[in-house]
Motif scaffolding. Structure first.
Motif, PDB file in Angstrom:
ATOM      1  N   LEU A 114      21.706  13.129  60.140  1.00 34.91           N
ATOM      2  CA  LEU A 114      21.011  11.970  60.216  1.00 34.91           C
ATOM      3  C   LEU A 114      21.698  11.141  60.902  1.00 34.91           C
ATOM      4  N   ALA A 115      20.524   9.663  61.204  1.00 37.42           N
ATOM      5  CA  ALA A 115      21.456   8.896  62.552  1.00 37.42           C
ATOM      6  C   ALA A 115      20.804   8.019  62.426  1.00 37.42           C
ATOM      7  N   PHE A 116      21.961   6.608  62.049  1.00 37.19           N
ATOM      8  CA  PHE A 116      21.736   5.045  61.684  1.00 37.19           C
ATOM      9  C   PHE A 116      21.815   4.096  62.975  1.00 37.19           C
ATOM     10  N   ASP A 117      21.150   3.148  63.032  1.00 37.36           N
ATOM     11  CA  ASP A 117      21.352   2.490  63.249  1.00 37.36           C
ATOM     12  C   ASP A 117      22.661   0.908  63.697  1.00 37.36           C
ATOM     13  N   SER A 118      22.941   1.429  62.393  1.00 39.69           N
ATOM     14  CA  SER A 118      24.575   0.841  61.772  1.00 39.69           C
ATOM     15  C   SER A 118      24.864   1.100  60.483  1.00 39.69           C
ATOM     16  N   LEU A 119      26.109   0.696  60.441  1.00 38.89           N
ATOM     17  CA  LEU A 119      27.252   0.800  59.132  1.00 38.89           C
ATOM     18  C   LEU A 119      26.161   0.629  57.857  1.00 38.89           C
ATOM     19  N   THR A 120      25.924  -0.412  58.627  1.00 35.54           N
ATOM     20  CA  THR A 120      25.338  -1.715  56.596  1.00 35.54           C
ATOM     21  C   THR A 120      23.803  -0.133  56.447  1.00 35.54           C
ATOM     22  N   GLN A 121      22.487  -0.337  57.558  1.00 35.19           N
ATOM     23  CA  GLN A 121      21.989   1.032  57.630  1.00 35.19           C
ATOM     24  C   GLN A 121      22.120   2.397  57.082  1.00 35.19           C
ATOM     25  N   ALA A 122      23.234   2.966  57.493  1.00 33.83           N
ATOM     26  CA  ALA A 122      23.434   4.063  56.501  1.00 33.83           C
ATOM     27  C   ALA A 122      24.280   4.209  54.542  1.00 33.83           C
ATOM     28  N   VAL A 123      24.738   2.960  54.886  1.00 32.71           N
ATOM     29  CA  VAL A 123      25.580   2.273  53.410  1.00 32.71           C
ATOM     30  C   VAL A 123      24.226   1.951  52.714  1.00 32.71           C
ATOM     31  N   SER A 124      23.332   2.138  53.255  1.00 29.38           N
ATOM     32  CA  SER A 124      22.037   1.073  52.692  1.00 29.38           C
ATOM     33  C   SER A 124      21.215   2.362  52.286  1.00 29.38           C
ATOM     34  N   PHE A 125      21.356   3.643  52.969  1.00 29.90           N
ATOM     35  CA  PHE A 125      20.694   4.663  52.793  1.00 29.90           C
ATOM     36  C   PHE A 125      20.762   5.741  51.246  1.00 29.90           C
ATOM     37  N   LEU A 126      22.370   5.656  51.775  1.00 30.15           N
ATOM     38  CA  LEU A 126      23.265   6.275  51.071  1.00 30.15           C
ATOM     39  C   LEU A 126      22.670   5.823  49.658  1.00 30.15           C
ATOM     40  N   SER A 127      22.568   4.613  49.555  1.00 30.21           N
ATOM     41  CA  SER A 127      22.587   4.257  47.520  1.00 30.21           C
ATOM     42  C   SER A 127      20.774   4.323  47.435  1.00 30.21           C
ATOM     43  N   HIS A 128      19.900   4.547  48.588  1.00 32.36           N
ATOM     44  CA  HIS A 128      18.053   4.794  48.115  1.00 32.36           C
ATOM     45  C   HIS A 128      18.747   6.368  47.590  1.00 32.36           C
ATOM     46  N   ALA A 129      19.667   6.885  48.459  1.00 26.23           N
ATOM     47  CA  ALA A 129      19.384   9.004  48.801  1.00 26.23           C
ATOM     48  C   ALA A 129      20.197   9.121  47.201  1.00 26.23           C
ATOM     49  N   ARG A 130      21.125   8.570  46.807  1.00 26.95           N
ATOM     50  CA  ARG A 130      21.875   8.175  45.203  1.00 26.95           C
ATOM     51  C   ARG A 130      20.972   8.237  43.901  1.00 26.95           C
ATOM     52  N   ALA A 131      19.828   6.706  44.527  1.00 23.60           N
ATOM     53  CA  ALA A 131      19.287   7.582  43.568  1.00 23.60           C
ATOM     54  C   ALA A 131      17.838   7.933  43.032  1.00 23.60           C
ATOM     55  N   GLY A 132      17.337   8.040  44.805  1.00 24.73           N
ATOM     56  CA  GLY A 132      16.519   8.905  44.970  1.00 24.73           C
ATOM     57  C   GLY A 132      17.107  10.895  44.575  1.00 24.73           C
ATOM     58  N   PHE A 133      17.866  10.954  44.829  1.00 23.04           N
ATOM     59  CA  PHE A 133      19.120  12.493  44.354  1.00 23.04           C
ATOM     60  C   PHE A 133      19.516  13.078  42.459  1.00 23.04           C
ATOM     61  N   GLY A 134      19.468  11.228  42.424  1.00 21.60           N
ATOM     62  CA  GLY A 134      20.756  11.619  41.589  1.00 21.60           C
ATOM     63  C   GLY A 134      22.057  12.867  42.073  1.00 21.60           C
ATOM     64  N   ALA A 135      22.069  13.801  41.477  1.00 22.15           N
ATOM     65  CA  ALA A 135      23.475  14.741  41.320  1.00 22.15           C
ATOM     66  C   ALA A 135      22.884  15.341  41.753  1.00 22.15           C
ATOM     67  N   SER A 136      22.172  15.662  42.480  1.00 26.90           N
ATOM     68  CA  SER A 136      21.967  16.811  43.518  1.00 26.90           C
ATOM     69  C   SER A 136      22.250  16.582  44.772  1.00 26.90           C
ATOM     70  N   LEU A 137      22.635  15.205  45.165  1.00 29.62           N
ATOM     71  CA  LEU A 137      23.088  14.696  46.134  1.00 29.62           C
ATOM     72  C   LEU A 137      24.569  14.942  46.558  1.00 29.62           C
ATOM     73  N   THR A 138      25.191  16.019  46.846  1.00 29.37           N
ATOM     74  CA  THR A 138      26.287  16.970  46.484  1.00 29.37           C
ATOM     75  C   THR A 138      27.615  16.887  47.871  1.00 29.37           C
ATOM     76  N   ALA A 139      26.672  16.100  48.983  1.00 27.40           N
ATOM     77  CA  ALA A 139      27.952  15.527  50.228  1.00 27.40           C
ATOM     78  C   ALA A 139      27.018  14.423  51.012  1.00 27.40           C
ATOM     79  N   PHE A 140      28.302  13.674  51.374  1.00 24.43           N
ATOM     80  CA  PHE A 140      27.342  12.644  52.130  1.00 24.43           C
ATOM     81  C   PHE A 140      28.703  12.228  53.319  1.00 24.43           C
TER      82      PHE A 140
END
Lengths: 479, 479
Positions: free
Chosen positions: B225-251
């Protein structure tokens, strides 16, 4: 000297927050009424600094200190002894939520916060704090930490220990360890956090904690399952773990006798499988990150293949939130159903899941041999190997006659659990109740290591003395 | 007396398993060549009883004992000091798998088992042992336990600590604590297990462990994945944790500069986004319990909504196992790419995820002010808040000139991590390297508690002395 301490405490935290023990009967008796203690004073400090000041005053007067949260513990750990020398510390005024950090998925709360309030604070922020147990409406997180509480969500989220990132602790000398870290990784020295968790107030006084939060599931589905045998239930659990993965958030076992007891004591309650012939049942909960439809599909896939493979006798899937709550009510009513039916002998044991069938068959038969006619009410958190292996009186006898044999029967149950690789206290701790049992099941090496840790962190043996460890012996340091 | 000990050790475990330190150069130097020690003897006991016998002999002769696994540690914890008095204990002969229990989902292995072999044993039994890190082909589980190793799967499965149910430990007196329990719940006293884990051989010698197993995922999907900023990457991580739950195994996070370094040092390697203008990238792994199709659908749902919400600049989804492995190779090559480019200053830090952006912006700018021209190569386990915040020399200077300022620069980075609520060692431990830094970041109260635990469990200070704690001071027990 004791009246000196009483006055000192009043000066430190205000006279209205320091009461004589004699005026605080409710706090000096445990929930079951099994233990009654005395206290010089019952004190309610306002914050961590006041807790530390109280501890320093107690140290100066060599007064034992007993901490109490919601007083819902089952092992008598929060009840002082009968000497009347102890200071009983209530932490209910330490009830602030210090920080909620949804980006870091952490919540920092003080020890006196009630578990249910913490769950609600998390939910309002769109997060899940998963610790959940019967006493959640009145137990405090400090007590949960002190006993490393378990409950119904351990299968997915772990015990209180696994839900905790950082602690604030007042030491036995009245110093404050500021360990409220919100870090998933921190390898900078010894794991003091996990040493305090589960130490039942004998090593330090936990005043606040930084807890982990999780995403709120988008959907939850509940099913009530019937099994032809315990072997089948265990095989199904393995199948469900593989099929659902981390979405499997509860798997609570009940026997047919438990269901019958529930029908008898709660005739107005839900009555699934009331005519079923199966001997074992389970409540299964699935939490889904996607949607109701997705959860339903996963249910159908996993339960469908379980039927095909002969891992399941029957299944009732809740069609609504109300039905789901009704099924959960069965599990939640088990404690009260037993209470209504009269006292029984309770055993909070855990066994490796691979040996549970062998344990139950062996122990049930052994009890009939030595205590003919006793009735098993076995239920609990099968997903964690944690059974509440409770034993009621024979129908041709009385509760009173039965209870006179409590220690004799319990020792046989605990011996059997131990022989099957199990633990004599899965989630309730040791407190006073199981104190004298420990040396039978723990090696001298382990008890000695525990004693050394106790001596190192509480050299005057003032923190909750006579709990967890019977006596803290001195030991030569030379080999 | 020393030659007495040498002969005693030969008698205890066989002459061929006890060699003079002078003949074992490879074991006396750490992986990076930063630390070189001496040893009276290098010994290879066959089993736990022999380890205990070796310890008792060392105690009788007051010889320090240093344990070494795969010698892959980064902090010099497994290298003895220069005195030549130490006995270096190699546990490579303790390499048996004692038990695999797929019904209980546990695996009991000896300390000398290589991590990759343990992963394979689990996989052959249809289970996952999720601990995974760069050195897995040569590090041992004993070393992983001693340092509470992290790696790339912590986001979902936790550190080594969270993967461990029971331990077998030889104490500082050469006694054996048989704590190999396969229980998810066991509240019968102090948590000795977690005290030994992460103590880097200073409190006891871990000889075996009972580990948790998990279901093998049915499908895994990888995206870059490519991000415009670190802020965006952190926000995406939060989104991915909610969306994938325990299926998210690496970031796993990487900067554009890291990608450029990889292209430079591995021109034959994969080159995703080689013309991209984004400054931050991440490798995301999803593990699915259902199927490839199901994983793909979840990917599309979560990435699709992330695009819509502006949480993601670009994404490359691996279409095959080969593509997935190529993407992982990028992350795995980071260590070698840096090595090829010359030494740099490494910082294994963790920060609450909510403060990572602030930390990186502040620290990057601060370094440019004090060390103009230094180049950041920041990457790591964003999901755990764990950054490898590495700093290379300015292009108008040399590696050698840069490295002379290592401690000065590191102190500023660690000060900044600490000021942002972080840790100066997320997953590598303390060893010798960070020993002197600890008092700057840990309170006197915490260091004192650690010292007391050390004195309690190793009163003669023979277990890996001079690691983790600089000096173990005596302390009056009276307040």
């Amino acid at each position: 000297m004791n009246s000196d301490l009483f006055q000192t405490l009043q000066q430190l935290i205000g006279a209205s927050h320091v009461r004589p023990g004699a005026e605080s009967a409710a706090q000096l008796t445990d929930k079951q009424g099994s233990y009654v203690g005395q206290a010089l004073a019952v004190v309610r400090p306002a914050d961590t600094d006041e807790v530390a000041a109280v501890v320093r005053a107690c140290v100066a007067h060599r007064a034992p200190i007993v901490v109490q949260g919601g007083n819902t513990g089952l092992m008598g750990a929060a009840t002082p002894d009968a000497s009347g020398r102890s200071v009983l510390l209530l932490l209910d005024r330490l009830n602030r939520v210090r920080q909620i950090d949804t980006d870091n998925d952490t919540l920092t709360v003080e020890a006196g916060c009630i578990l249910q309030n913490i769950q609600e604070v998390a939910r309002e922020a769109g997060r899940l704090f998963p610790l959940s147990l019967g006493a959640e409406g009145s137990c405090t997180i400090g007590g949960n930490l002190g006993t490393n509480a378990g409950g119904t969500a351990v299968l997915r989220y772990g015990n209180t220990r696994e839900l905790t990132l950082g602690l604030e602790v007042v030491t036995a000398e009245g110093e404050i360890w500021h360990g409220l870290r919100g870090l998933r990784k921190d390898n900078t020295g010894y794991d003091l956090r996990d040493l305090y968790i589960g130490s039942e107030g004998t090593l330090g006084i936990i005043t606040a904690a930084t807890l982990k939060l999780f995403p709120l599931p988008k959907a939850q589905s509940t099913a009530f399952l019937a099994f032809d045998s315990l072997t089948q239930a265990v095989s199904f659990l393995s199948h469900a773990r593989a099929g659902f993965g981390a979405s499997l958030t509860a798997f609570e076992l009940l026997t047919a006798d438990c269901l019958a007891l529930l029908r008898e004591q709660f005739p107005e309650g839900p009555q699934p499988f009331s005519n079923a012939a199966q001997p074992w049942f389970a409540l299964l909960e699935l939490s889904d990150n996607h949607s109701e439809a997705h959860a339903r599909q996963a249910f159908e896939d996993v339960l469908g293949s379980a039927f095909e493979e002969g891992l399941l006798a029957d299944a009732l899937i809740a069609e609504s939130l109300a039905q789901s709550e009704a099924l959960w009510l069965l599990r939640e009513n088990m404690s009260d159903a037993q209470k209504r039916a009269g006292r029984n002998m309770k055993h909070d044991i855990s066994i490796p899941i691979s040996r549970i069938v062998e344990f139950v068959e062996h122990t049930d038969a052994m009890l009939q041999q030595h205590f003919p006619g006793v009735r098993n009410f076995t239920f609990g958190h099968l997903g964690d190997g944690n059974l509440h292996y409770n034993v009621a009186h024979p129908l041709d006898s009385t509760v009173e006659a039965h209870m006179t044999r409590y220690s004799e029967l319990s020792q046989r149950v605990h011996d059997s659990a131990h022989a099957h690789g199990g633990s004599i206290s899965a989630e309730h701790g040791i407190g006073q109740r199981k104190l004298s049992m420990l040396p039978r099941y723990k090696s001298a090496v382990e008890l000695d290591l525990m004693s050394r840790v106790k001596q190192a962190l509480d050299p005057l043996n003032l923190l909750n003395p006579g709990k967890v460890l019977a006596s803290v012996e001195s030991r030569s340091t030379a080999p």
